[in-house]
Design a protein around this motif. Sequence first.
Motif, PDB file in Angstrom:
ATOM      1  N   ASN A   1       0.435  -1.502  -0.245  1.00 48.87           N
ATOM      2  CA  ASN A   1      -0.172  -0.091  -0.418  1.00 48.87           C
ATOM      3  C   ASN A   1       0.592   1.143   0.399  1.00 48.87           C
ATOM      4  O   ASN A   1      -0.009   2.833  -0.757  1.00 48.87           O
ATOM      5  CB  ASN A   1      -0.967   0.180   1.541  1.00 48.87           C
ATOM      6  N   ILE A   2       1.840   0.890   0.367  1.00 52.53           N
ATOM      7  CA  ILE A   2       2.894   2.534   0.642  1.00 52.53           C
ATOM      8  C   ILE A   2       4.312   2.042  -0.645  1.00 52.53           C
ATOM      9  O   ILE A   2       5.073   2.591  -0.811  1.00 52.53           O
ATOM     10  CB  ILE A   2       3.716   3.032   1.034  1.00 52.53           C
ATOM     11  N   SER A   3       3.920   1.217  -2.223  1.00 46.25           N
ATOM     12  CA  SER A   3       4.764   0.802  -2.736  1.00 46.25           C
ATOM     13  C   SER A   3       4.371   0.904  -4.148  1.00 46.25           C
ATOM     14  O   SER A   3       4.295   0.625  -5.236  1.00 46.25           O
ATOM     15  CB  SER A   3       5.163  -0.395  -2.396  1.00 46.25           C
ATOM     16  N   LYS A   4       3.053   1.683  -4.684  1.00 41.40           N
ATOM     17  CA  LYS A   4       2.709   2.485  -5.611  1.00 41.40           C
ATOM     18  C   LYS A   4       2.687   3.087  -5.839  1.00 41.40           C
ATOM     19  O   LYS A   4       3.733   4.058  -5.807  1.00 41.40           O
ATOM     20  CB  LYS A   4       1.235   2.163  -4.881  1.00 41.40           C
ATOM     21  N   SER A   5       2.192   3.612  -7.437  1.00 42.21           N
ATOM     22  CA  SER A   5       3.448   4.556  -8.558  1.00 42.21           C
ATOM     23  C   SER A   5       3.315   6.336  -8.310  1.00 42.21           C
ATOM     24  O   SER A   5       3.571   6.972  -7.894  1.00 42.21           O
ATOM     25  CB  SER A   5       2.517   4.840 -10.190  1.00 42.21           C
ATOM     26  N   ASN A   6       1.657   6.232  -7.521  1.00 38.39           N
ATOM     27  CA  ASN A   6       1.357   7.671  -6.422  1.00 38.39           C
ATOM     28  C   ASN A   6       1.389   7.627  -5.522  1.00 38.39           C
ATOM     29  O   ASN A   6       1.420   8.912  -5.070  1.00 38.39           O
ATOM     30  CB  ASN A   6       0.144   7.871  -7.169  1.00 38.39           C
TER      31      ASN A   6
END
Length: 218
Positions: free
Chosen positions: A73-78
């Motif tokens: 959840n804290i490894s996305k493109s945004n």
Amino acid sequence: MNIICLILARKGSVRIKNKNLLKIKNKSLVERSVLFSKKIISSDKIILSTDSQRIRKIGIKHGINATDLRPENISKSNTSSYKSAIYEINKYEKKYSKVDAIILLQPTTPFRSITTFRKLFKIFLKDPNKPLVSIKKINLKSDKLLQKRRRFVYPFMNNKKPSDLYLPSGAYFLITKKILVKNKSFTSNKMNFYEIKNIKENIDIDTYDDLKIAKKFA
């Protein structure tokens, strides 16, 4: 002042697949940042933050903090650099000690200089109450600028002399934890800076063309 070095290296990338694992002279972009970080700070104060097992193994190989994978959840493109950073900082503080300041190294800038780092680090230590960013100049002082209007382009008619404009070079961000938490960003409305003028050190890989240029300098 307890300073840590943070390397954020997600496995996904928007323009280039597995960008952080691309190699220049047999060393991936991540490994280049890891090796540089070990020249400026002790291994126990270096954190490699990633959601990739392949990247994590690079950190383990070089004896730095790369024990757990970053949550999805804290490894996305945004996902902002702040969210990833504060997650790693909190985890580090629970295991070791309180963090006062952070050096952020981005793997996409493969060529760094100890001499350059020492100069900008000295600036940061003199005034840690302001973030410090490495910058490179954008040359817009030209009489050949064009502007688009509907279907055509025209000479850019502006009598005002263009101001000097700069971009973050991508090589270094230095900030105290206090300001990082307050701003929720590695940048601020007012920052100290160090201008990097060396073309090689200013290479920031975002496209395959950038990678080709980097390989020519290697």
